[in-house]
Design a protein around this motif. Structure first.
Motif, PDB file in Angstrom:
ATOM      1  N   GLU A   1       2.726  -5.631  -7.919  1.00  0.00           N
ATOM      2  CA  GLU A   1       3.262  -5.590  -6.559  1.00  0.00           C
ATOM      3  C   GLU A   1       4.782  -5.476  -6.650  1.00  0.00           C
ATOM      4  O   GLU A   1       5.414  -6.216  -7.402  1.00  0.00           O
ATOM      5  N   VAL A   2       5.345  -4.536  -5.909  1.00  0.00           N
ATOM      6  CA  VAL A   2       6.774  -4.226  -5.986  1.00  0.00           C
ATOM      7  C   VAL A   2       7.391  -4.288  -4.590  1.00  0.00           C
ATOM      8  O   VAL A   2       6.759  -3.875  -3.608  1.00  0.00           O
ATOM      9  N   ALA A   3       8.614  -4.781  -4.503  1.00  0.00           N
ATOM     10  CA  ALA A   3       9.326  -4.788  -3.223  1.00  0.00           C
ATOM     11  C   ALA A   3       9.547  -3.347  -2.766  1.00  0.00           C
ATOM     12  O   ALA A   3       9.832  -2.461  -3.577  1.00  0.00           O
ATOM     13  N   LEU A   4       9.411  -3.118  -1.460  1.00  0.00           N
ATOM     14  CA  LEU A   4       9.572  -1.781  -0.888  1.00  0.00           C
ATOM     15  C   LEU A   4      10.903  -1.702  -0.152  1.00  0.00           C
ATOM     16  O   LEU A   4      11.062  -2.307   0.906  1.00  0.00           O
ATOM     17  N   PRO A   5      11.860  -0.958  -0.718  1.00  0.00           N
ATOM     18  CA  PRO A   5      13.140  -0.805  -0.014  1.00  0.00           C
ATOM     19  C   PRO A   5      12.939  -0.168   1.359  1.00  0.00           C
ATOM     20  O   PRO A   5      12.169   0.777   1.503  1.00  0.00           O
ATOM     21  N   GLN A   6      13.634  -0.682   2.340  1.00  0.00           N
ATOM     22  CA  GLN A   6      13.471  -0.217   3.724  1.00  0.00           C
ATOM     23  C   GLN A   6      13.678   1.285   3.860  1.00  0.00           C
ATOM     24  O   GLN A   6      12.939   1.959   4.588  1.00  0.00           O
ATOM     25  N   GLU A   7      14.664   1.835   3.132  1.00  0.00           N
ATOM     26  CA  GLU A   7      14.964   3.251   3.281  1.00  0.00           C
ATOM     27  C   GLU A   7      13.863   4.164   2.734  1.00  0.00           C
ATOM     28  O   GLU A   7      13.861   5.376   2.984  1.00  0.00           O
ATOM     29  N   LEU A   8      12.902   3.611   1.986  1.00  0.00           N
ATOM     30  CA  LEU A   8      11.827   4.429   1.418  1.00  0.00           C
ATOM     31  C   LEU A   8      10.489   4.243   2.132  1.00  0.00           C
ATOM     32  O   LEU A   8       9.503   4.871   1.762  1.00  0.00           O
ATOM     33  N   ARG A   9      10.442   3.406   3.152  1.00  0.00           N
ATOM     34  CA  ARG A   9       9.160   3.075   3.793  1.00  0.00           C
ATOM     35  C   ARG A   9       8.431   4.293   4.340  1.00  0.00           C
ATOM     36  O   ARG A   9       7.204   4.349   4.322  1.00  0.00           O
ATOM     37  N   SER A  10       9.143   5.273   4.830  1.00  0.00           N
ATOM     38  CA  SER A  10       8.497   6.468   5.403  1.00  0.00           C
ATOM     39  C   SER A  10       7.841   7.335   4.340  1.00  0.00           C
ATOM     40  O   SER A  10       6.989   8.166   4.665  1.00  0.00           O
ATOM     41  N   TYR A  11       8.244   7.168   3.081  1.00  0.00           N
ATOM     42  CA  TYR A  11       7.782   8.066   2.018  1.00  0.00           C
ATOM     43  C   TYR A  11       6.697   7.467   1.135  1.00  0.00           C
ATOM     44  O   TYR A  11       6.126   8.176   0.306  1.00  0.00           O
ATOM     45  N   ILE A  12       6.430   6.177   1.266  1.00  0.00           N
ATOM     46  CA  ILE A  12       5.465   5.494   0.404  1.00  0.00           C
ATOM     47  C   ILE A  12       4.189   5.272   1.202  1.00  0.00           C
ATOM     48  O   ILE A  12       4.193   4.532   2.186  1.00  0.00           O
ATOM     49  N   ILE A  13       3.093   5.917   0.775  1.00  0.00           N
ATOM     50  CA  ILE A  13       1.838   5.818   1.521  1.00  0.00           C
ATOM     51  C   ILE A  13       0.687   5.454   0.570  1.00  0.00           C
ATOM     52  O   ILE A  13       0.717   5.815  -0.610  1.00  0.00           O
ATOM     53  N   PRO A  14      -0.343   4.768   1.100  1.00  0.00           N
ATOM     54  CA  PRO A  14      -1.504   4.452   0.259  1.00  0.00           C
ATOM     55  C   PRO A  14      -2.139   5.715  -0.309  1.00  0.00           C
ATOM     56  O   PRO A  14      -2.271   6.721   0.384  1.00  0.00           O
ATOM     57  N   LYS A  15      -2.488   5.665  -1.590  1.00  0.00           N
ATOM     58  CA  LYS A  15      -3.106   6.767  -2.341  1.00  0.00           C
ATOM     59  C   LYS A  15      -2.169   7.942  -2.551  1.00  0.00           C
ATOM     60  O   LYS A  15      -2.595   9.013  -3.003  1.00  0.00           O
ATOM     61  N   GLY A  16      -0.892   7.767  -2.245  1.00  0.00           N
ATOM     62  CA  GLY A  16       0.088   8.818  -2.493  1.00  0.00           C
ATOM     63  C   GLY A  16       0.681   8.696  -3.886  1.00  0.00           C
ATOM     64  O   GLY A  16       0.475   7.703  -4.592  1.00  0.00           O
ATOM     65  N   PHE A  17       1.440   9.715  -4.289  1.00  0.00           N
ATOM     66  CA  PHE A  17       2.126   9.708  -5.579  1.00  0.00           C
ATOM     67  C   PHE A  17       3.397   8.875  -5.515  1.00  0.00           C
ATOM     68  O   PHE A  17       4.066   8.807  -4.489  1.00  0.00           O
TER      69      PHE A  17
ATOM     70  N   VAL B   1       0.095  -0.422   0.810  1.00  0.00           N
ATOM     71  CA  VAL B   1       1.471  -0.537   1.292  1.00  0.00           C
ATOM     72  C   VAL B   1       1.511  -1.527   2.443  1.00  0.00           C
ATOM     73  O   VAL B   1       0.736  -1.414   3.393  1.00  0.00           O
ATOM     74  N   LEU B   2       2.424  -2.503   2.343  1.00  0.00           N
ATOM     75  CA  LEU B   2       2.687  -3.425   3.438  1.00  0.00           C
ATOM     76  C   LEU B   2       4.111  -3.173   3.918  1.00  0.00           C
ATOM     77  O   LEU B   2       4.807  -2.306   3.381  1.00  0.00           O
ATOM     78  N   ALA B   3       4.571  -3.909   4.897  1.00  0.00           N
ATOM     79  CA  ALA B   3       5.889  -3.663   5.480  1.00  0.00           C
ATOM     80  C   ALA B   3       7.005  -3.765   4.455  1.00  0.00           C
ATOM     81  O   ALA B   3       7.974  -3.010   4.509  1.00  0.00           O
ATOM     82  N   ASP B   4       6.872  -4.685   3.505  1.00  0.00           N
ATOM     83  CA  ASP B   4       7.979  -4.929   2.574  1.00  0.00           C
ATOM     84  C   ASP B   4       7.589  -4.833   1.110  1.00  0.00           C
ATOM     85  O   ASP B   4       8.348  -5.226   0.234  1.00  0.00           O
ATOM     86  N   ARG B   5       6.387  -4.307   0.807  1.00  0.00           N
ATOM     87  CA  ARG B   5       5.931  -4.223  -0.582  1.00  0.00           C
ATOM     88  C   ARG B   5       4.815  -3.192  -0.731  1.00  0.00           C
ATOM     89  O   ARG B   5       4.202  -2.789   0.248  1.00  0.00           O
ATOM     90  N   PHE B   6       4.581  -2.778  -1.973  1.00  0.00           N
ATOM     91  CA  PHE B   6       3.464  -1.883  -2.267  1.00  0.00           C
ATOM     92  C   PHE B   6       2.878  -2.269  -3.615  1.00  0.00           C
ATOM     93  O   PHE B   6       3.514  -2.977  -4.399  1.00  0.00           O
ATOM     94  N   THR B   7       1.656  -1.811  -3.880  1.00  0.00           N
ATOM     95  CA  THR B   7       0.995  -2.141  -5.135  1.00  0.00           C
ATOM     96  C   THR B   7       0.531  -0.878  -5.853  1.00  0.00           C
ATOM     97  O   THR B   7       0.262   0.153  -5.230  1.00  0.00           O
ATOM     98  N   PHE B   8       0.452  -0.994  -7.167  1.00  0.00           N
ATOM     99  CA  PHE B   8      -0.131   0.047  -8.007  1.00  0.00           C
ATOM    100  C   PHE B   8      -0.835  -0.647  -9.165  1.00  0.00           C
ATOM    101  O   PHE B   8      -0.663  -1.850  -9.374  1.00  0.00           O
TER     102      PHE B   8
END
Length: 199
Positions: A117-133, A146-153
């Motif tokens: 689980e990694v912190a999701l920078p606010q400026e990248l939230r629009s570009y990080i999507i579930p099952k995306g690269f 993807v959650l509001a402030d984090r994502f997992t891989f």
């Protein structure tokens, strides 16, 4: 251009404000001065080399935006040579242009996989999507959630053993490059919507 498939784990021999010296073997096979190489996902230019090492310059912007400033001699870095014209893209199209460095928040075992689980920078939230690269430290990966402030891989055992992501632990910084196609789509749509609302 890179594919996000790491070829080798190199070792940082020396690091300074102006550049890095990295020991390697596999990537040196056909590497030349002026070639591009991805170091933890950062596209850098080889400016000097020896029989078992190469040197890359680093600009202040690179040190500010990536995890390079947190590294020390002895640390492992993921290495990938740029794609040849006839090369196979085993991951996804990776530019080597890091947008941010973010900390690992949590690491858990999930069967044979390691879920991170990694912190999701606010400026990248629009570009990080579930099952995306996504490319993390230059490794092409699929986002799980993807959650509001984090994502997992997740990492399969091979990736754990052959990249420095296997050393992931809370607090470790990871270089992030979102999917370039997704970035273009979002930017285009934002521009289009902006034009529509201004008419």
């Amino acid at each position: 251009m890179f594919s996000g498939i790491v070829e080798e784990l190199g070792t940082l021999k020396a690091c300074g404000e102006r550049g890095l010296t990295i020991s390697a073997s596999l990537v040196l096979a056909d590497l030349e001065i002026k070639d591009s190489v991805a170091v933890d996902g950062i596209c850098l230019t080889v400016t000097e080399m020896g029989p078992d090492w190469f040197y890359v310059d680093t600009m202040p912007e690179t040190l500010r935006r990536t995890r390079l400033g947190s590294l020390k001699p002895g640390d492992k870095v993921n290495l990938e040579r740029s794609l040849p014209n006839q090369g196979r893209i085993g991951g996804h199209m990776v530019q080597g242009h890091i947008e941010a460095a973010a900390p690992v928040l949590n690491v858990t075992q999930d069967g044979m996989a390691l879920q991170v689980e990694v912190a999701l920078p606010q400026e990248l939230r629009s570009y990080i999507i579930p099952k995306g690269f996504i490319a993390l430290n230059g490794v092409s990966l699929t986002i799980i959630d993807v959650l509001a402030d984090r994502f997992t891989f997740a990492l399969i055992p091979y990736t754990q053993e052959h990249t420095n992501l296997g050393e992931a632990q809370p607090g470790m910084l990871l270089n992030i490059e979102s999917d370039i196609i997704g970035r273009y789509v979002v930017q285009h749509l934002q521009h289009y919507v902006g034009q529509e609302t201004s008419v």
